[in-house]
Scaffold this motif. Structure first.
Motif, short mmCIF file in Angstrom:
data_model
loop_
_atom_site.label_atom_id
_atom_site.label_comp_id
_atom_site.label_asym_id
_atom_site.label_seq_id
_atom_site.Cartn_x
_atom_site.Cartn_y
_atom_site.Cartn_z
N PRO A 78 42.98 39.68 31.67
CA PRO A 78 43.97 38.64 31.93
C PRO A 78 43.26 37.42 32.53
O PRO A 78 42.29 37.55 33.27
N GLU A 79 43.74 36.25 32.20
CA GLU A 79 43.09 35.02 32.64
C GLU A 79 42.94 34.95 34.16
O GLU A 79 41.94 34.45 34.68
N ARG A 80 43.92 35.48 34.88
CA ARG A 80 43.89 35.38 36.35
C ARG A 80 42.78 36.22 36.97
O ARG A 80 42.44 36.03 38.15
N LEU A 81 42.19 37.18 36.21
CA LEU A 81 41.11 37.99 36.75
C LEU A 81 39.73 37.43 36.41
O LEU A 81 38.72 37.95 36.90
N HIS A 82 39.67 36.40 35.59
CA HIS A 82 38.38 35.84 35.22
C HIS A 82 37.57 35.37 36.43
O HIS A 82 36.37 35.65 36.52
N PRO A 83 38.21 34.66 37.40
CA PRO A 83 37.41 34.18 38.54
C PRO A 83 36.76 35.30 39.35
O PRO A 83 35.57 35.24 39.65
N ILE A 84 37.51 36.32 39.72
CA ILE A 84 36.95 37.37 40.58
C ILE A 84 35.90 38.19 39.85
O ILE A 84 34.89 38.59 40.44
N VAL A 85 36.06 38.41 38.55
CA VAL A 85 35.06 39.15 37.79
C VAL A 85 33.79 38.30 37.64
O VAL A 85 32.67 38.82 37.75
N THR A 86 33.94 37.02 37.41
CA THR A 86 32.78 36.14 37.29
C THR A 86 31.99 36.11 38.59
O THR A 86 30.75 36.20 38.59
N VAL A 87 32.69 35.98 39.71
CA VAL A 87 32.00 35.95 41.01
C VAL A 87 31.30 37.28 41.27
O VAL A 87 30.18 37.31 41.79
N ALA A 88 31.92 38.39 40.89
CA ALA A 88 31.29 39.69 41.07
C ALA A 88 30.01 39.80 40.26
O ALA A 88 28.99 40.32 40.73
N LEU A 89 30.02 39.30 39.04
CA LEU A 89 28.85 39.36 38.16
C LEU A 89 27.70 38.51 38.67
O LEU A 89 26.54 38.81 38.41
N HIS A 90 28.02 37.44 39.39
CA HIS A 90 26.98 36.49 39.81
C HIS A 90 26.59 36.60 41.28
O HIS A 90 25.69 35.88 41.72
N THR A 91 27.26 37.47 42.03
CA THR A 91 26.90 37.65 43.44
C THR A 91 26.58 39.10 43.79
O THR A 91 25.92 39.37 44.79
#
Length: 388
Positions: free
Chosen positions: A186-199
């Motif tokens: 879902p679009e609303r989960l893109h930010p938290i998943v992206t931050v998890a992948l990069h931090t």
């Protein structure tokens, strides 16, 4: 003045009119009550006990303690765990198997073989050894806490051992798999998943973030409550900053960074539910949210990051936890064994003409140098090469 009920001293009829008499008196500060029956018999027992009390030969029978059911111990433990553990509700499903099997049994009647039978049943139904081991950990925690609080005197299942399993398995996403995951999310989960992948931040650490913890000037995120119990700072690359700057609520004091559809703090169970649905839709099962952290570390290892760098960025106190990523970046291992070959060549003059050392290097070694052939490679990777 004589006592009104002096004739019945030390005996009582309970309940009144029942004809059942009890002995009731005090001995060395402890109350002794004993059901006898007829009044005359109760009086005779009282006189005998009082005589023994005066002579010091009376030894009261120990009061029988309440023997708790396993279900009672489990209920007390769940209340404690939900209050003190970081992820409320995690232990409840791990206790289900034990409650179904032993919930109505006296806690001290459990035997090791009974627990092992349940573990064998779980194994036959397809549960992984790691899952069974975690369930056993919770079961032992129930008993250990009961012993600590002196509810029971011993742990009857202390000698049950967990099944062995390999915890070194690392699941990580390839670039293609990452694209499939984001298409299914879902679009609303893109930010938290992206931050998890990069931090490499854990799910719980991200869900607890408030905007005061994000410092765009320093390019860092402050994690107040980590798994190890210590606070730490993680670096934000340009992608993380871009994602966070696009989120609302930065000017609201105490506002969570990642929110649900109503603007409140995102809940872990809802995140796991929606994430798992996307994983199944993308055909990536059994990938978990925590594997985003493994993806972060794996990619760094494949880019040539050393152990110390991985340990610092992941927030591990010991290097033991990062050994699982060693096979992804075997540069230092290749250098070690290649050093033997170089030494042998010098001793015996082996002719290696026509054999390409480049073809033998692991991919991570090839990608560690400066690239494009415009500079000599890092001297740690082998002998220096001339400019081309």
């Amino acid at each position: 003045m004589a006592r009104k009920d002096g004739i019945n001293r030390g005996i009582r009829e309970i309940p009144l009119g029942s004809g059942i008499w009890w002995v009731d008196f005090w001995h060395e500060g402890k109350r002794i009550r004993k059901k006898v029956g007829p009044k005359a018999q109760a009086r005779a027992v009282y006189e005998r006990l009082k005589t023994e009390s005066r002579l010091g030969t009376l030894v009261p029978k120990p009061v029988r303690k309440h023997e708790p059911l396993f279900g009672e111990l489990a209920e007390q433990y769940i209340r404690y765990a939900d209050l003190h553990h970081k992820r409320k509700g995690d232990d409840t499903p791990r206790l289900k198997w034990w409650l179904d099997a032993f919930g109505d049994k006296l806690a001290l009647t459990l035997k090791p073989y009974m627990v092992e039978e349940v573990m064998e049943k779980m194994n036959k139904e397809g549960y992984k050894p790691a899952t069974i081991a975690r369930c056993l950990v919770v079961l032992k925690a129930v008993y250990n806490r009961a012993v600590k609080n002196e509810i029971i005197e011993r742990n009857p299942i202390a000698r049950v051992f967990a099944p062995k399993f390999d915890n070194s398995l690392v699941r990580y996403l390839t670039t293609d798999q990452e694209e499939r995951l984001f298409e299914a999310l879902p679009e609303r989960l893109h930010p938290i998943v992206t931050v998890a992948l990069h931090t490499g931040c854990r799910q719980g650490e991200l869900l607890k973030l408030v905007w005061e913890d994000v410092d765009f000037n320093a390019g860092t995120i402050f994690l107040r409550d980590t798994k190890s119990g210590d606070s730490r700072r993680v670096l934000m690359n340009s992608k993380v900053q871009e994602v966070l700057l696009a989120l609302p609520g930065r000017d609201t004091p105490g506002a969570p960074v990642f929110t649900d559809t109503l603007g409140g703090p995102m809940e872990g169970r809802n995140l796991r539910r929606d994430f798992d649905r996307a994983i199944k839709k993308a055909g990536l099962a059994p990938f978990r949210f925590h594997d985003l952290r493994h993806t972060f570390a794996s990619r760094l290892a494949m880019m040539g990051a050393n152990d110390r760098t991985l340990q610092t960025l992941l927030g591990h106190k010991s290097q033991r936890m990062i050994l699982r990523y060693a096979h992804l970046g075997p540069t230092h291992l290749w250098n070690a064994v290649e050093g033997l070959a170089s030494s042998a060549k010098k001793r015996i003059g082996t002719d290696t003409k026509g054999i390409s050392s480049e073809g033998r290097k692991p991919k991570s070694v090839e990608n560690t140098g400066a690239g494009n052939g415009i500079r000599t490679r890092d001297p740690r990777l082998g002998k220096a090469m001339l400019y081309r």
